[in-house]
Each structure stands twice: as C-alpha cells, then as structure tokens.
Motif scaffolding. Structure first.
Motif, PDB file in Angstrom:
ATOM      1  N   VAL A 243       4.580  47.365  42.200  1.00  0.00           N
ATOM      2  CA  VAL A 243       4.411  47.808  40.769  1.00  0.00           C
ATOM      3  C   VAL A 243       3.257  49.019  40.755  1.00  0.00           C
ATOM      4  CG1 VAL A 243       4.420  45.217  39.944  1.00  0.00           C
ATOM      5  CG2 VAL A 243       2.131  46.348  40.382  1.00  0.00           C
ATOM      6  N   LEU A 244       2.972  49.281  41.785  1.00  0.00           N
ATOM      7  CA  LEU A 244       2.128  50.563  41.709  1.00  0.00           C
ATOM      8  C   LEU A 244       3.028  51.915  41.620  1.00  0.00           C
ATOM      9  CD1 LEU A 244      -0.430  49.797  44.485  1.00  0.00           C
ATOM     10  CD2 LEU A 244      -1.089  50.150  41.917  1.00  0.00           C
ATOM     11  N   ASN A 245       4.460  51.478  41.884  1.00  0.00           N
ATOM     12  CA  ASN A 245       5.308  52.552  41.949  1.00  0.00           C
ATOM     13  C   ASN A 245       6.008  52.764  40.472  1.00  0.00           C
ATOM     14  OD1 ASN A 245       5.358  53.571  44.434  1.00  0.00           O
ATOM     15  ND2 ASN A 245       6.497  51.732  44.908  1.00  0.00           N
ATOM     16  N   PHE A 246       5.306  52.060  39.469  1.00  0.00           N
ATOM     17  CA  PHE A 246       5.902  52.403  38.069  1.00  0.00           C
ATOM     18  C   PHE A 246       5.802  53.935  37.935  1.00  0.00           C
ATOM     19  CE2 PHE A 246       4.480  53.080  33.492  1.00  0.00           C
ATOM     20  CZ  PHE A 246       5.760  52.754  32.885  1.00  0.00           C
ATOM     21  N   GLY A 247       7.058  54.406  37.206  1.00  0.00           N
ATOM     22  CA  GLY A 247       7.212  55.697  37.125  1.00  0.00           C
ATOM     23  C   GLY A 247       7.467  56.408  38.219  1.00  0.00           C
ATOM     24  N   HIS A 248       7.362  56.105  39.324  1.00  0.00           N
ATOM     25  CA  HIS A 248       7.859  56.685  40.618  1.00  0.00           C
ATOM     26  C   HIS A 248       9.241  56.908  41.064  1.00  0.00           C
ATOM     27  CE1 HIS A 248       3.315  56.634  40.740  1.00  0.00           C
ATOM     28  NE2 HIS A 248       3.384  57.229  41.820  1.00  0.00           N
ATOM     29  N   THR A 249      10.009  56.103  40.459  1.00  0.00           N
ATOM     30  CA  THR A 249      11.444  56.180  41.012  1.00  0.00           C
ATOM     31  C   THR A 249      11.968  57.534  40.576  1.00  0.00           C
ATOM     32  OG1 THR A 249      11.871  53.588  40.870  1.00  0.00           O
ATOM     33  CG2 THR A 249      13.469  55.003  40.833  1.00  0.00           C
ATOM     34  N   VAL A 250      11.957  57.624  39.154  1.00  0.00           N
ATOM     35  CA  VAL A 250      12.414  58.983  38.457  1.00  0.00           C
ATOM     36  C   VAL A 250      11.183  59.803  38.801  1.00  0.00           C
ATOM     37  CG1 VAL A 250      12.538  60.166  36.212  1.00  0.00           C
ATOM     38  CG2 VAL A 250      13.455  57.828  36.516  1.00  0.00           C
ATOM     39  N   GLY A 251       9.910  59.704  38.985  1.00  0.00           N
ATOM     40  CA  GLY A 251       8.971  60.847  39.463  1.00  0.00           C
ATOM     41  C   GLY A 251       9.497  61.509  40.783  1.00  0.00           C
ATOM     42  N   HIS A 252       9.807  60.436  41.701  1.00  0.00           N
ATOM     43  CA  HIS A 252       9.990  61.001  43.208  1.00  0.00           C
ATOM     44  C   HIS A 252      11.324  61.882  43.026  1.00  0.00           C
ATOM     45  CE1 HIS A 252       7.574  57.906  45.274  1.00  0.00           C
ATOM     46  NE2 HIS A 252       6.891  59.093  45.222  1.00  0.00           N
ATOM     47  N   ALA A 253      12.211  61.288  42.289  1.00  0.00           N
ATOM     48  CA  ALA A 253      13.462  61.946  42.284  1.00  0.00           C
ATOM     49  C   ALA A 253      13.314  63.285  41.456  1.00  0.00           C
ATOM     50  CB  ALA A 253      14.438  61.206  41.315  1.00  0.00           C
ATOM     51  N   LEU A 254      12.636  63.293  40.642  1.00  0.00           N
ATOM     52  CA  LEU A 254      12.265  64.925  39.775  1.00  0.00           C
ATOM     53  C   LEU A 254      11.637  65.763  40.675  1.00  0.00           C
ATOM     54  CD1 LEU A 254      12.665  65.511  36.932  1.00  0.00           C
ATOM     55  CD2 LEU A 254      10.318  64.641  36.491  1.00  0.00           C
ATOM     56  N   MET A 328      21.533  48.892  44.585  1.00  0.00           N
ATOM     57  CA  MET A 328      21.032  49.004  43.182  1.00  0.00           C
ATOM     58  C   MET A 328      19.844  49.605  43.033  1.00  0.00           C
ATOM     59  SD  MET A 328      21.903  45.255  41.194  1.00  0.00           S
ATOM     60  CE  MET A 328      21.217  44.376  42.632  1.00  0.00           C
ATOM     61  N   SER A 329      19.708  50.136  41.775  1.00  0.00           N
ATOM     62  CA  SER A 329      18.291  50.817  41.582  1.00  0.00           C
ATOM     63  C   SER A 329      17.260  49.899  41.054  1.00  0.00           C
ATOM     64  CB  SER A 329      18.436  52.033  40.633  1.00  0.00           C
ATOM     65  OG  SER A 329      19.355  52.767  41.042  1.00  0.00           O
ATOM     66  N   TYR A 330      16.233  49.765  41.694  1.00  0.00           N
ATOM     67  CA  TYR A 330      15.008  48.595  41.153  1.00  0.00           C
ATOM     68  C   TYR A 330      14.108  49.557  40.400  1.00  0.00           C
ATOM     69  CZ  TYR A 330      16.708  44.469  43.089  1.00  0.00           C
ATOM     70  OH  TYR A 330      17.562  43.269  43.295  1.00  0.00           O
ATOM     71  N   PHE A 331      13.770  49.279  39.211  1.00  0.00           N
ATOM     72  CA  PHE A 331      12.782  49.892  38.633  1.00  0.00           C
ATOM     73  C   PHE A 331      11.507  49.177  38.235  1.00  0.00           C
ATOM     74  CE2 PHE A 331      14.339  54.157  36.730  1.00  0.00           C
ATOM     75  CZ  PHE A 331      15.525  54.151  37.338  1.00  0.00           C
ATOM     76  N   VAL A 332      10.446  49.592  38.150  1.00  0.00           N
ATOM     77  CA  VAL A 332       9.247  49.029  37.686  1.00  0.00           C
ATOM     78  C   VAL A 332       9.394  49.241  36.177  1.00  0.00           C
ATOM     79  CG1 VAL A 332       6.822  48.541  37.445  1.00  0.00           C
ATOM     80  CG2 VAL A 332       7.687  49.315  39.523  1.00  0.00           C
ATOM     81  N   LEU A 333       9.730  47.925  35.230  1.00  0.00           N
ATOM     82  CA  LEU A 333       9.837  48.313  33.979  1.00  0.00           C
ATOM     83  C   LEU A 333       8.799  47.481  33.172  1.00  0.00           C
ATOM     84  CD1 LEU A 333      13.770  47.043  34.166  1.00  0.00           C
ATOM     85  CD2 LEU A 333      12.771  49.321  33.554  1.00  0.00           C
ATOM     86  N   THR A 334       8.628  48.203  32.022  1.00  0.00           N
ATOM     87  CA  THR A 334       7.586  47.592  30.969  1.00  0.00           C
ATOM     88  C   THR A 334       7.744  46.487  30.215  1.00  0.00           C
ATOM     89  OG1 THR A 334       7.796  49.239  29.664  1.00  0.00           O
ATOM     90  CG2 THR A 334       6.026  49.764  30.714  1.00  0.00           C
ATOM     91  N   LYS A 335       6.959  45.383  30.171  1.00  0.00           N
ATOM     92  CA  LYS A 335       7.207  44.333  29.145  1.00  0.00           C
ATOM     93  C   LYS A 335       6.389  44.241  27.931  1.00  0.00           C
ATOM     94  CE  LYS A 335       6.705  40.741  32.229  1.00  0.00           C
ATOM     95  NZ  LYS A 335       6.736  39.476  32.515  1.00  0.00           N
ATOM     96  N   ASP A 336       5.315  44.937  28.117  1.00  0.00           N
ATOM     97  CA  ASP A 336       4.218  45.428  27.433  1.00  0.00           C
ATOM     98  C   ASP A 336       3.199  46.325  27.719  1.00  0.00           C
ATOM     99  OD1 ASP A 336       2.883  45.533  25.162  1.00  0.00           O
ATOM    100  OD2 ASP A 336       2.626  43.157  24.964  1.00  0.00           O
ATOM    101  N   LEU A 337       2.179  46.765  27.220  1.00  0.00           N
ATOM    102  CA  LEU A 337       1.237  47.506  27.629  1.00  0.00           C
ATOM    103  C   LEU A 337       0.641  46.650  28.413  1.00  0.00           C
ATOM    104  CD1 LEU A 337       0.396  49.705  24.596  1.00  0.00           C
ATOM    105  CD2 LEU A 337       1.336  50.612  26.849  1.00  0.00           C
ATOM    106  N   GLY A 338       0.282  47.015  29.749  1.00  0.00           N
ATOM    107  CA  GLY A 338      -0.482  45.763  30.707  1.00  0.00           C
ATOM    108  C   GLY A 338       0.300  44.875  31.519  1.00  0.00           C
ATOM    109  N   SER A 339       1.689  44.843  31.006  1.00  0.00           N
ATOM    110  CA  SER A 339       2.485  44.013  31.857  1.00  0.00           C
ATOM    111  C   SER A 339       3.772  44.626  32.272  1.00  0.00           C
ATOM    112  CB  SER A 339       2.767  42.749  31.032  1.00  0.00           C
ATOM    113  OG  SER A 339       3.745  42.006  31.290  1.00  0.00           O
ATOM    114  N   VAL A 340       4.179  44.470  33.564  1.00  0.00           N
ATOM    115  CA  VAL A 340       5.474  45.214  33.968  1.00  0.00           C
ATOM    116  C   VAL A 340       6.206  43.993  34.962  1.00  0.00           C
ATOM    117  CG1 VAL A 340       4.775  47.578  34.191  1.00  0.00           C
ATOM    118  CG2 VAL A 340       4.118  46.233  36.009  1.00  0.00           C
ATOM    119  N   THR A 341       7.491  44.421  34.896  1.00  0.00           N
ATOM    120  CA  THR A 341       8.218  43.419  36.133  1.00  0.00           C
ATOM    121  C   THR A 341       9.252  44.469  36.842  1.00  0.00           C
ATOM    122  OG1 THR A 341       9.796  41.639  35.861  1.00  0.00           O
ATOM    123  CG2 THR A 341      10.043  43.376  34.188  1.00  0.00           C
ATOM    124  N   VAL A 342       9.363  43.922  38.040  1.00  0.00           N
ATOM    125  CA  VAL A 342      10.370  44.731  38.726  1.00  0.00           C
ATOM    126  C   VAL A 342      11.918  44.016  38.700  1.00  0.00           C
ATOM    127  CG1 VAL A 342      10.928  45.826  41.112  1.00  0.00           C
ATOM    128  CG2 VAL A 342       8.690  45.436  40.280  1.00  0.00           C
TER     129      VAL A 342
END
Ligand SMILES: NC(=O)c1ccc[n+]([C@@H]2O[C@H](COP(=O)([O-])OP(=O)(O)OC[C@H]3O[C@@H](n4cnc5c(N)ncnc54)[C@H](O)[C@@H]3O)[C@@H](O)[C@H]2O)c1
Ligand SMILES: [Zn+2]
Length: 358
Positions: A243-254, A328-342
């Motif tokens: 979950v620490l990789n939130f934003g990093h899938t697209v971030g690393h690609a960029l 498949m591309s796994y993303f860390v996705l937001t459910k709410d502020l303070g809560s994510v799911t992979v």
C-alpha cells in the motif's frame, strides 16, 4: 525529543525525532555496544553542513569516526561506489561492532545502508536522514540497496539500523523543491492510512511550508508511525507493505518515460496519486471528494498533478513496474481518505485516457 519504535522483534529500533538534536547522536549511540572506531559516510554538500557536528558528538562518546565522502547524486548510488567504499573502509581496521553512520538524503541512506549490510557481513548502521523524503520514508523500514544501469534499487537487502535520528532543523538547508517532493510521500501517508492526519495537513500546510519546527516534528513523527506500523506487519514487502506504493505505479512509469532526473520522485508520485484516485473514482470505489481534495493539497504544496504524457507511453512503462503480477496491472486504489485497497485495473489504458481527457 520524540521517539517512535519500529517493532521488529530482535531487529526493533527507535527513531528519535526532534529539532536541534543532531549533537545528541553520540550519547544516543552509547547504549548500543559499539566499538571505538567507525565511519561516517556522507556527500560533500551535507558533509560540509553537518559532518563536523556529527564527528564531535561521537568523539565525546569515545567513538572516533572517519569521514568518508561519496559524490552527490543518484547516479552514484551504484555497486561501483559501494565497492569504492569497501576499499576505503578496509584500512580503517574496523571490527564487528564498528558503527557505520549514514548522513544524508535517501541516496546516501540506501547506499551506505547497503555497504553496512554487506561489509564484513554486516556492521551496525545508524541512519541520520537529512532530507524530508529520507526522514519520512527511506530511513524507515530497512530497505537498502543500489541501482543497476537498467533498473533502480535492484541490488540490496533488508537491513534494519540500530537507530535513526531525524533532526528536522536540518531541513532548513534543504533546497525547497526537494522539500516539496518529500511532502508528496507525507500526503500519501494521510491518504493510505490516516484521514485525521490528511486533514491536519490541510489545516497546517502554511506552517509546514514555512518550516515551523513543531509542525515538521508532527509531520515526521506521524509519517514514521504510519510507515512503521505497515512495515511491522510485512517487513519483507510480501503483502500489506504494497500500500506504500500508492501513486507509484503511474509515478514510476512517469519517471521512466520522462527520463530519470526530469521529475523528482515525489513530483511523479504526486501525479500518480491523483491518477490512482481518479481511476478509483471511475471504478466507483470512492467519491469525487478524494481526488479533488488530494489534488488541492498537492497543488498548494506546489507539486504537479496533471498527466501530461500520452497514456500509451505510460502503459508501456507500467509493464516494467515491479508490482505487476499475472500481466494485470495492480493499483493501490482509494476507498476514502485514509483507506486504500489493492486491486487489478483491467484496462489501465482506458482508465488513463479517461484522465487525460479531463
Ligand atoms: N529505502 C527506501 O525504502 C526508500 C524509499 C524511498 C526512496 N528511496 C530512495 O531515496 C532516494 C531519494 O532520496 P532523496 O529524495 O532524499 O534524495 P537525495 O538523497 O538525492 O537528496 C536530495 C538532495 O538534497 C541534498 N540534501 C539532503 N539533505 C540536505 C540538507 N539537509 N541540506 C541541504 N541539502 C541536502 C542532497 O545532497 C541531494 O542533492 C532514491 O535513491 C530512492 O530510491 C528509498
Ligand atoms: Zn516513493
């Protein structure tokens, strides 16, 4: 002085956080059963600013450190620089209890951590992070390593330090763009794990950007607590640590598409976090509030948030991301502020095209 403990059984260690606490590093090292000789490894920029203070502090404790400098920059986080350091450590006559002190940003922390993990099969490591990114992220959790020409952080280890000392006063000399980039990871912690912290950041951003020390201490302490709690559950990055990789899938690609060095890591992660939150919205996982508040706080920090690169180019680069499982591309996705799911995103191209249209 604040103290956050990283609880990893026999590898547990404290993170000391405060303002103007750098001169106390020697006395904090006293209970660590270290021998009287060791090395302080830094780069010329940070060494010039803070090296002497660290040497003197250890000297007062009866530990003589030899100052070794490596050139500044990510391009020196290599096996060659590590090899060069081994050669320079050899004549110092170190023993198994000799401390290796890493003083610098994440580049120094990763490189010196790798050297401490491997030289003589492992010497006691003390991390003294001096950039915001290093204080809130890279010095916590024990990932150390170096880059190969083809891939970042490809060779390394999990190697926990004896302790970490984060003096927020050191951030006053950090170039402002580096400070802002570090804040991207701080915002990330709020989004992935702590809505009240996210809201505190929204309310206190002015003081943070002005460098108010009490605010910075709260930023570093809360970030370390959140990262430590995640690392404690998954030290070797086999599950929840993802979950620490939130934003990093697209971030690393960029980062890869733009060419390394064009975007700072935190800048690319800022864009990636907004992209991931918007994709989450498109998938019906969260409300529009999440990406819009996230975008607003990042913009206030002065970080980029728009995807201004062709999505097809990003998709190719995402193919090289280390988090890809089963094509498949796994993303860390937001459910709410303070809560994510992979979760898998079945057609990231479509999702990203949806973004650049907005
Ligand atoms: N190990 C991990 O878990 C982990 C996590 C995230 C990032 N990283 C790594 O961290 C590295 C990036 O770290 P970074 O953002 O700290 O970059 P960095 O180490 O290059 O530091 C940024 C710049 O600021 C300078 N600097 C640092 N502290 C300063 C201070 N107090 N005053 C003046 N100048 C100062 C440095 O010399 C450098 O020029 C990357 O190599 C990345 O892979 C590791
Ligand atoms: Zn990151």
């Amino acid at each position: 002085m604040e103290r956050v403990t990283v609880n990893l059984r026999d590898r547990s260690y404290p993170i000391y956080i405060g303002a103007k606490i750098l001169p106390e590093v020697g006395s904090l090292a006293r209970p660590c059963d270290l021998s009287g000789r060791g090395a302080l490894i830094t780069n010329p920029v940070v060494g010039e600013l803070y090296g002497q203070q660290v040497l003197c502090s250890f000297e007062r404790t009866g530990i003589a450190l030899t100052l070794l400098e490596v050139p500044e920059g990510e391009e020196f986080k290599t096996l060659q620089t590590a090899g060069d350091l081994y050669e320079r450590l050899l004549p110092l006559g170190l023993d198994r209890r000799s401390p290796i002190v890493a003083l610098g940003g994440g580049v120094i922390g990763d490189l010196v951590g790798h050297v401490a993990a491997t030289f003589m099969r492992g010497l006691p490591l003390i991390q003294m992070p001096t950039s915001l990114l290093a204080q809130v992220d890279s010095s916590v959790g024990g990932k150390v390593g170096v880059n190969l020409p083809q891939a970042k952080n490809m060779v390394g280890a999990f190697y926990q330090p004896r302790f970490v000392l984060s003096d927020v006063s050191l951030l006053s000399t950090l170039p402002p763009p580096e400070f802002r980039a570090g804040l991207a990871e701080v915002v990330k912690y709020g989004v992935i794990a702590d809505r009240p912290f996210f809201e505190w950041l929204e309310e206190n951003m002015t003081g943070i950007l002005e460098g108010r020390e009490e605010a910075l201490i709260h930023v570093v302490r809360t970030s370390c607590r959140i990262k430590a709690a995640i690392v404690e559950q998954d030290e070797k990055d086999e599950g929840i640590r993802g979950v620490l990789n939130f934003g990093h899938t697209v971030g690393h690609a960029l980062e890869a598409v733009a060419g390394y060095g064009v975007f700072r890591h935190g800048e690319a992660v800022a864009v990636g976090m907004v992209a991931a939150a918007r994709i989450s919205c498109q998938m019906g996982l969260c409300s529009e509030e999440v990406p819009s508040r996230l975008q607003a706080i990042l913009q206030r920090i002065g970080l980029p948030t728009a995807l201004n690169i062709k999505p097809t180019k990003l998709i190719d680069a995402i193919g090289y991301d280390k988090k890809i499982r089963d094509s498949m591309s796994y993303f860390v996705l937001t459910k709410d502020l303070g809560s994510v799911t992979v979760a898998p995103v079945f057609d990231p191209l479509e999702a990203l095209e949806g973004l650049s249209a907005t």
